[in-house]
Design an enzyme around this catalytic site. Structure first.
Site, PDB file in Angstrom:
ATOM      1  N   GLY A  85       0.812  -1.214   0.000  1.00  0.00           N
ATOM      2  CA  GLY A  85       0.000   0.000   0.000  1.00  0.00           C
ATOM      3  C   GLY A  85       0.841   1.257   0.000  1.00  0.00           C
ATOM      4  O   GLY A  85       0.515   2.241   0.679  1.00  0.00           O
ATOM      5  N   ASN A  87       1.675   3.412  -2.501  1.00  0.00           N
ATOM      6  CA  ASN A  87       1.510   4.454  -3.521  1.00  0.00           C
ATOM      7  C   ASN A  87       0.944   5.740  -2.929  1.00  0.00           C
ATOM      8  O   ASN A  87       0.893   6.769  -3.603  1.00  0.00           O
ATOM      9  CB  ASN A  87       0.609   3.970  -4.653  1.00  0.00           C
ATOM     10  CG  ASN A  87      -0.792   3.649  -4.181  1.00  0.00           C
ATOM     11  OD1 ASN A  87      -0.990   2.651  -3.491  1.00  0.00           O
ATOM     12  ND2 ASN A  87      -1.767   4.471  -4.528  1.00  0.00           N
ATOM     13  N   GLY A  89      -0.148   7.935   1.167  1.00  0.00           N
ATOM     14  CA  GLY A  89      -0.283   7.957   2.613  1.00  0.00           C
ATOM     15  C   GLY A  89       0.923   7.480   3.393  1.00  0.00           C
ATOM     16  O   GLY A  89       2.074   7.746   3.051  1.00  0.00           O
ATOM     17  N   SER A 243      -3.306  -0.273  15.283  1.00  0.00           N
ATOM     18  CA  SER A 243      -4.131   0.905  15.544  1.00  0.00           C
ATOM     19  C   SER A 243      -4.601   0.876  16.987  1.00  0.00           C
ATOM     20  O   SER A 243      -4.776  -0.202  17.582  1.00  0.00           O
ATOM     21  CB  SER A 243      -5.345   0.929  14.602  1.00  0.00           C
ATOM     22  OG  SER A 243      -6.299   1.882  15.030  1.00  0.00           O
ATOM     23  N   TYR A 292     -12.566  -3.943  11.047  1.00  0.00           N
ATOM     24  CA  TYR A 292     -11.357  -3.111  11.015  1.00  0.00           C
ATOM     25  C   TYR A 292     -10.622  -3.217  12.347  1.00  0.00           C
ATOM     26  O   TYR A 292      -9.416  -3.467  12.392  1.00  0.00           O
ATOM     27  CB  TYR A 292     -11.691  -1.655  10.715  1.00  0.00           C
ATOM     28  CG  TYR A 292     -10.473  -0.753  10.760  1.00  0.00           C
ATOM     29  CD1 TYR A 292      -9.623  -0.660   9.658  1.00  0.00           C
ATOM     30  CD2 TYR A 292     -10.159  -0.028  11.905  1.00  0.00           C
ATOM     31  CE1 TYR A 292      -8.493   0.139   9.700  1.00  0.00           C
ATOM     32  CE2 TYR A 292      -9.018   0.768  11.956  1.00  0.00           C
ATOM     33  CZ  TYR A 292      -8.196   0.853  10.848  1.00  0.00           C
ATOM     34  OH  TYR A 292      -7.063   1.633  10.895  1.00  0.00           O
TER      35      TYR A 292
END
Length: 344
Positions: A85, A87, A89, A243, A292
């Site tokens: 991931g 590409n 942020g 997280s 999530y």
């Protein structure tokens, strides 16, 4: 990965209702803090309140293998890193930071177009850190020799895509120094081609398979520290993005009621234990509204288990919480919420 829920007086997980109650105060706190820091930046003699880039300590840094090794053994094989991931942020900045440190970074993304564009941006950034003679310029962390490139599409919501990526990687590389399992989404409810809930597979199960298939390459890596700081030589480093929301993934209230083939309502699964049934429910479409948060708890437990199983062979796994970050993970939120996240 089994974890029993404690009693109400000391349980490590908070109820979903508590999460919803805390959201608004947390957003308001972030908003007030950000506004205050922005206002203080215009006031003289307030530099102590400004947030800057932390200095990297030598004991925290590997020496990229494209530089002379501390042991003087002449090993100058390139240090290879994979960031999923990457590409946009957090993943993009992580990949750029590793490239600035001298790593050859593979941008593992679903889109070839976006991946190649991101690699081009990173490589142009590297060039801007050099003067006309190729010397270091402007960044105290910059090490010559790093680069970023797109290798092959990787869609973590597809086991076939993960296996294809790892198969092609194995044909070209014998080792892997750093694996950053960063990619993730916040939207949930859709079903992948493998029949799993898309958020849980993209955030955790896909990374689980990726790590498993690349483990032999991670075990062959040789990561060395700066001279005089640590004499140990490690194998590959694995970083799993976690997280703070993992605190809100209790096992005693997270399943939804289901309907069987006869149309009868089945009660929610509230075993109170993060056992096999709990994780199967997380991966199964339609059984959880908290995939999530559960995926982030899984990432932490996965990191712990990797250290337990492979720590004696030089592997070190870390679960890293990036905090509140304005990134594409919020792309499916309303425009108002995206602007709010960007501001705070």
């Amino acid at each position: 990965m089994t974890m029993k829920e404690r009693n109400d007086d000391g349980q490590p997980y908070f109820a979903r209702a508590t999460f919803m109650r805390l959201c608004l105060p947390a957003v308001l706190y972030s908003l007030v803090s950000n506004v205050s820091l922005k206002l203080l930046s215009f006031v003289p003699f307030t530099s102590r309140f400004r947030i800057g880039v932390e200095k990297l300590h030598p004991k925290d840094c590997f020496v990229p293998n494209n530089l002379p090794s501390p042991g003087g053994d002449g090993d100058k094989s390139n240090s290879i890193a994979i960031v999923t991931g990457s590409n946009t942020g957090v993943g993009f900045e992580t990949a750029a930071g590793l490239a600035e440190r001298g790593y050859h970074v593979i941008l593992a993304c679903r889109s070839r177009v976006k991946g190649e564009a991101a690699a081009d941006r990173i490589n142009r950034r590297l060039e801007s850190l050099k003067d006309n003679k190729g010397n270091q310029l402007g960044s105290r962390h910059f090490v010559r020799g790093g680069s970023a490139f797109f290798f092959h599409p990787l869609d973590l919501a597809s086991f076939a895509s993960v296996r294809s990526f790892c198969g092609l990687f194995s044909e070209k590389y014998n080792y892997l120094n750093v694996l950053v399992n960063n990619a993730g989404i916040s939207s949930q409810g859709d079903v992948t081609e493998d029949g799993l809930e898309i958020c849980f597979q993209s955030n955790f199960v896909g990374h689980f398979l990726l790590t498993k298939l690349l483990m032999k390459h991670l075990l062959k890596a040789k990561n060395r520290y700066q001279p005089g700081t640590c004499n140990e030589e490690e194998a590959g480093r694995i970083v799993n993005l976690s997280s703070v929301t993992h605190h809100f993934a209790p096992a005693n209230e997270r399943k939804l009621s289901t309907t069987d083939s006869a149309g009868s309502k089945n009660p929610p699964l509230n075993s109170g234990i993060h056992d096999q049934d709990f994780w199967l429910g997380s991966a199964s479409p339609g059984l959880s509204s908290s995939t999530y948060r559960e995926s982030k708890l899984a990432a932490i437990l996965f990191s712990m288990e990797l250290n337990k199983r492979y720590g004696g062979r030089g592997i070190r796994s870390i679960a890293a919480n990036p905090g509140s970050v304005s990134s594409d993970i919020w792309r499916n939120e309303s425009s108002l919420m995206r602007k709010l996240y960007t501001f705070i």
